[in-house]
Design a protein around this motif. Sequence first.
Motif, PDB file in Angstrom:
ATOM      1  N   GLU A   1       8.051   2.100   5.329  1.00  0.00           N
ATOM      2  CA  GLU A   1       6.757   2.790   5.342  1.00  0.00           C
ATOM      3  C   GLU A   1       6.886   4.233   4.873  1.00  0.00           C
ATOM      4  O   GLU A   1       5.935   4.825   4.394  1.00  0.00           O
ATOM      5  CB  GLU A   1       6.152   2.764   6.754  1.00  0.00           C
ATOM      6  CG  GLU A   1       5.563   1.426   7.152  1.00  0.00           C
ATOM      7  CD  GLU A   1       4.501   0.934   6.190  1.00  0.00           C
ATOM      8  OE1 GLU A   1       3.637   1.724   5.800  1.00  0.00           O
ATOM      9  OE2 GLU A   1       4.552  -0.244   5.791  1.00  0.00           O
TER      10      GLU A   1
ATOM     11  N   SER B   1      -0.879  15.102  -0.656  1.00  0.00           N
ATOM     12  CA  SER B   1      -1.872  14.298  -1.384  1.00  0.00           C
ATOM     13  C   SER B   1      -3.144  14.160  -0.576  1.00  0.00           C
ATOM     14  O   SER B   1      -3.116  14.137   0.657  1.00  0.00           O
ATOM     15  CB  SER B   1      -1.303  12.918  -1.688  1.00  0.00           C
ATOM     16  OG  SER B   1      -1.047  12.227  -0.490  1.00  0.00           O
ATOM     17  N   THR B   2      -4.255  14.083  -1.308  1.00  0.00           N
ATOM     18  CA  THR B   2      -5.550  13.814  -0.682  1.00  0.00           C
ATOM     19  C   THR B   2      -6.182  12.651  -1.439  1.00  0.00           C
ATOM     20  O   THR B   2      -5.520  12.007  -2.252  1.00  0.00           O
ATOM     21  CB  THR B   2      -6.471  15.042  -0.744  1.00  0.00           C
ATOM     22  OG1 THR B   2      -6.814  15.279  -2.117  1.00  0.00           O
ATOM     23  CG2 THR B   2      -5.806  16.284  -0.177  1.00  0.00           C
ATOM     24  N   SER B   3      -7.470  12.440  -1.187  1.00  0.00           N
ATOM     25  CA  SER B   3      -8.155  11.321  -1.827  1.00  0.00           C
ATOM     26  C   SER B   3      -8.096  11.401  -3.347  1.00  0.00           C
ATOM     27  O   SER B   3      -7.890  10.404  -4.022  1.00  0.00           O
ATOM     28  CB  SER B   3      -9.609  11.303  -1.368  1.00  0.00           C
ATOM     29  OG  SER B   3     -10.286  10.216  -1.895  1.00  0.00           O
ATOM     30  N   THR B   4      -8.266  12.580  -3.889  1.00  0.00           N
ATOM     31  CA  THR B   4      -8.352  12.706  -5.345  1.00  0.00           C
ATOM     32  C   THR B   4      -7.260  13.592  -5.946  1.00  0.00           C
ATOM     33  O   THR B   4      -7.162  13.678  -7.160  1.00  0.00           O
ATOM     34  CB  THR B   4      -9.720  13.290  -5.746  1.00  0.00           C
ATOM     35  OG1 THR B   4      -9.956  14.469  -4.977  1.00  0.00           O
ATOM     36  CG2 THR B   4     -10.832  12.287  -5.495  1.00  0.00           C
TER      37      THR B   4
ATOM     38  N   LYS C   1       8.388  10.108   3.096  1.00  0.00           N
ATOM     39  CA  LYS C   1       7.142  10.560   3.701  1.00  0.00           C
ATOM     40  C   LYS C   1       7.442  11.150   5.077  1.00  0.00           C
ATOM     41  O   LYS C   1       8.014  10.480   5.925  1.00  0.00           O
ATOM     42  CB  LYS C   1       6.191   9.356   3.822  1.00  0.00           C
ATOM     43  CG  LYS C   1       4.748   9.724   3.895  1.00  0.00           C
ATOM     44  CD  LYS C   1       3.877   8.501   3.612  1.00  0.00           C
ATOM     45  CE  LYS C   1       2.449   8.945   3.435  1.00  0.00           C
ATOM     46  NZ  LYS C   1       1.606   7.896   2.904  1.00  0.00           N
TER      47      LYS C   1
ATOM     48  N   ARG D   1       0.834  -1.204   0.000  1.00  0.00           N
ATOM     49  CA  ARG D   1       0.000   0.000   0.000  1.00  0.00           C
ATOM     50  C   ARG D   1       0.878   1.267   0.000  1.00  0.00           C
ATOM     51  O   ARG D   1       1.977   1.252   0.546  1.00  0.00           O
ATOM     52  CB  ARG D   1      -0.868   0.052   1.256  1.00  0.00           C
ATOM     53  CG  ARG D   1      -1.715  -1.166   1.517  1.00  0.00           C
ATOM     54  CD  ARG D   1      -2.399  -0.989   2.848  1.00  0.00           C
ATOM     55  NE  ARG D   1      -3.290  -2.069   3.190  1.00  0.00           N
ATOM     56  CZ  ARG D   1      -2.976  -3.097   3.961  1.00  0.00           C
ATOM     57  NH1 ARG D   1      -1.763  -3.204   4.452  1.00  0.00           N
ATOM     58  NH2 ARG D   1      -3.871  -4.019   4.246  1.00  0.00           N
ATOM     59  N   PHE D   2       0.320   2.320  -0.534  1.00  0.00           N
ATOM     60  CA  PHE D   2       0.883   3.683  -0.421  1.00  0.00           C
ATOM     61  C   PHE D   2       2.358   3.776  -0.856  1.00  0.00           C
ATOM     62  O   PHE D   2       3.144   4.468  -0.229  1.00  0.00           O
ATOM     63  CB  PHE D   2       0.779   4.197   1.023  1.00  0.00           C
ATOM     64  CG  PHE D   2      -0.546   3.987   1.692  1.00  0.00           C
ATOM     65  CD1 PHE D   2      -1.691   4.592   1.192  1.00  0.00           C
ATOM     66  CD2 PHE D   2      -0.659   3.192   2.823  1.00  0.00           C
ATOM     67  CE1 PHE D   2      -2.920   4.412   1.815  1.00  0.00           C
ATOM     68  CE2 PHE D   2      -1.883   3.008   3.455  1.00  0.00           C
ATOM     69  CZ  PHE D   2      -3.010   3.618   2.948  1.00  0.00           C
TER      70      PHE D   2
ATOM     71  N   GLU E   1       1.951   8.255  -4.170  1.00  0.00           N
ATOM     72  CA  GLU E   1       0.635   8.894  -4.039  1.00  0.00           C
ATOM     73  C   GLU E   1       0.054   9.293  -5.387  1.00  0.00           C
ATOM     74  O   GLU E   1      -1.131   9.608  -5.483  1.00  0.00           O
ATOM     75  CB  GLU E   1       0.729  10.144  -3.153  1.00  0.00           C
ATOM     76  CG  GLU E   1       1.227   9.878  -1.755  1.00  0.00           C
ATOM     77  CD  GLU E   1       0.337   8.941  -0.964  1.00  0.00           C
ATOM     78  OE1 GLU E   1      -0.872   8.883  -1.254  1.00  0.00           O
ATOM     79  OE2 GLU E   1       0.855   8.267  -0.062  1.00  0.00           O
TER      80      GLU E   1
ATOM     81  N   ARG F   1       3.339  -7.476  -0.414  1.00  0.00           N
ATOM     82  CA  ARG F   1       3.587  -7.231   1.011  1.00  0.00           C
ATOM     83  C   ARG F   1       4.552  -8.237   1.628  1.00  0.00           C
ATOM     84  O   ARG F   1       5.288  -7.923   2.545  1.00  0.00           O
ATOM     85  CB  ARG F   1       2.255  -7.237   1.761  1.00  0.00           C
ATOM     86  CG  ARG F   1       1.359  -6.106   1.316  1.00  0.00           C
ATOM     87  CD  ARG F   1      -0.032  -6.210   1.880  1.00  0.00           C
ATOM     88  NE  ARG F   1      -0.948  -5.372   1.109  1.00  0.00           N
ATOM     89  CZ  ARG F   1      -2.256  -5.336   1.286  1.00  0.00           C
ATOM     90  NH1 ARG F   1      -2.837  -6.109   2.202  1.00  0.00           N
ATOM     91  NH2 ARG F   1      -3.011  -4.563   0.547  1.00  0.00           N
TER      92      ARG F   1
ATOM     93  N   PRO G   1       1.548  12.116   7.268  1.00  0.00           N
ATOM     94  CA  PRO G   1       0.626  11.197   6.600  1.00  0.00           C
ATOM     95  C   PRO G   1       0.233  11.653   5.192  1.00  0.00           C
ATOM     96  O   PRO G   1       0.027  10.835   4.306  1.00  0.00           O
ATOM     97  CB  PRO G   1      -0.590  11.185   7.526  1.00  0.00           C
ATOM     98  CG  PRO G   1      -0.052  11.510   8.872  1.00  0.00           C
ATOM     99  CD  PRO G   1       1.077  12.463   8.628  1.00  0.00           C
ATOM    100  N   GLN G   2       0.156  12.954   4.973  1.00  0.00           N
ATOM    101  CA  GLN G   2      -0.204  13.446   3.644  1.00  0.00           C
ATOM    102  C   GLN G   2       0.912  14.241   2.976  1.00  0.00           C
ATOM    103  O   GLN G   2       0.705  14.823   1.922  1.00  0.00           O
ATOM    104  CB  GLN G   2      -1.455  14.333   3.736  1.00  0.00           C
ATOM    105  CG  GLN G   2      -2.720  13.545   4.064  1.00  0.00           C
ATOM    106  CD  GLN G   2      -3.918  14.452   4.219  1.00  0.00           C
ATOM    107  OE1 GLN G   2      -4.091  15.085   5.250  1.00  0.00           O
ATOM    108  NE2 GLN G   2      -4.736  14.520   3.200  1.00  0.00           N
TER     109      GLN G   2
END
Lengths: 294, 139
Positions: free
Chosen positions: A172, A248-251, A206, A36-37, A40, A124, A209-210
């Motif tokens: 991570e 970054s955000t959802s979209t 990173k 995951r991630f 972004e 993973r 978180p965003q």
Amino acid sequence: MKKVLIFIVFGLLVSTNLWAQDETAPQPQVKDKPVRFAWESGMLIDNQTSYIPTVKTLELVIQHKFGDISNGHSDLWGIYAPSNNIRLGLNYVVANNVQVGWGISKKNMYNDFNAKWTILEQTRNNTIPVFVTLYGNLALDGSSDETFGTVYKFSDRISYFSQLIVGRKVTEWFSVQGAVSFAHANSTPAEHDHDRIGLHVNGRIKVRPQGSIICTYDAPLKIDKISEQRPEWDNHPKPGLTFGYEVSTSTHAFQIFMGNSTGLVPQDNLMNNFNKIDKDNFAIGFTITRLWSF
Amino acid sequence: MKKYTNVFVLLMVVISTGLLLSFATVQDKKDGGPWNVPEKYKTMQNAHNGDEGLVKIGKMHYIKHCKSCHGGDGLGDGPKAASMKTKMNSFKSAEFQSQKDGVIYYQSFIGRDEMPNFESKIPDDEDRWAVVNYLRTLK
């Protein structure tokens, strides 16, 4: 130099196998899912990443590079400079991990048609230890006919770029990818090569978180055996270094950065960047992506 | 003195209007009403119930996809909440937390009206349950 290049490409492929062999065999009944991630956005500044959104997603890409900062506050560190570059692009995900797109740039009015395919996704449990992605485009130079000399042919406008990307989410908070690329332009100015091989290293750290610190390095290689120029020719394209910050955000993904290359089409950066990595050659820029799912 | 009185009256009018408008904004938010959740979701079992390892994953998704509307603590006070027409309930409320996991799953990923569908943005079922598990920690 050719041997060095072959060694690097071969090393990337071999190291992939070595990592895979280090892992214990996964449980047969449990599917090892992609990590995951890792990234972004499908773009990291002006480079591609292995990230492709889900099927039937439309992506709008807005890229901008201002003029360089050498004039200081007189042109607001390049923001008001006329020598800027803009690219607007649309990408659509037609199948799982397959994306096609089109974009148009201010510089040379490049129309680029591109495709990206993430062949392998890092999993993973390290069953697959890396992402492997292919990217390619074909661009049409929209400059006036006279730009191409006295004997103009439509094919003079064509250039293309192909790239193999191998990446890994290491921790991570840290993702990195290396790439080897080949660019060709049918028409170039005098003393410019028609073909160019490049190496690329891109990373993301990173920090929130965003929020992430991002960096790209593009190195056009000087390979005498594929160069059409005399050995004494010394005006070769220069490496590009860019660093910035991504939110970054959802979209959306919003990246603001500084770098020494002016191009927004990858072959332009690889073949036509003659700005050295020097403080005065750096320019502010941003990349914004926006996703719509259908 | 009359000049200052006029300024004072004008100031009071502006403040009063602002207060009235703020009330109107709050009252304009409609209650979304009860959710019409299909039976399939009411009886859906959380395959990852109690998996604490997924809470961090759920939090990452929450921050990326949900926080801008629902707020960092799930109170429904994110930056975008003010522009919503529908009132958002707090994830900390007993009313929300008393719902079954499958119902929260439906509300979170299928959605309705202003609550968008998130199935394509979070395609992995395990990750969706991770978000549900994280919402459980907000009580």
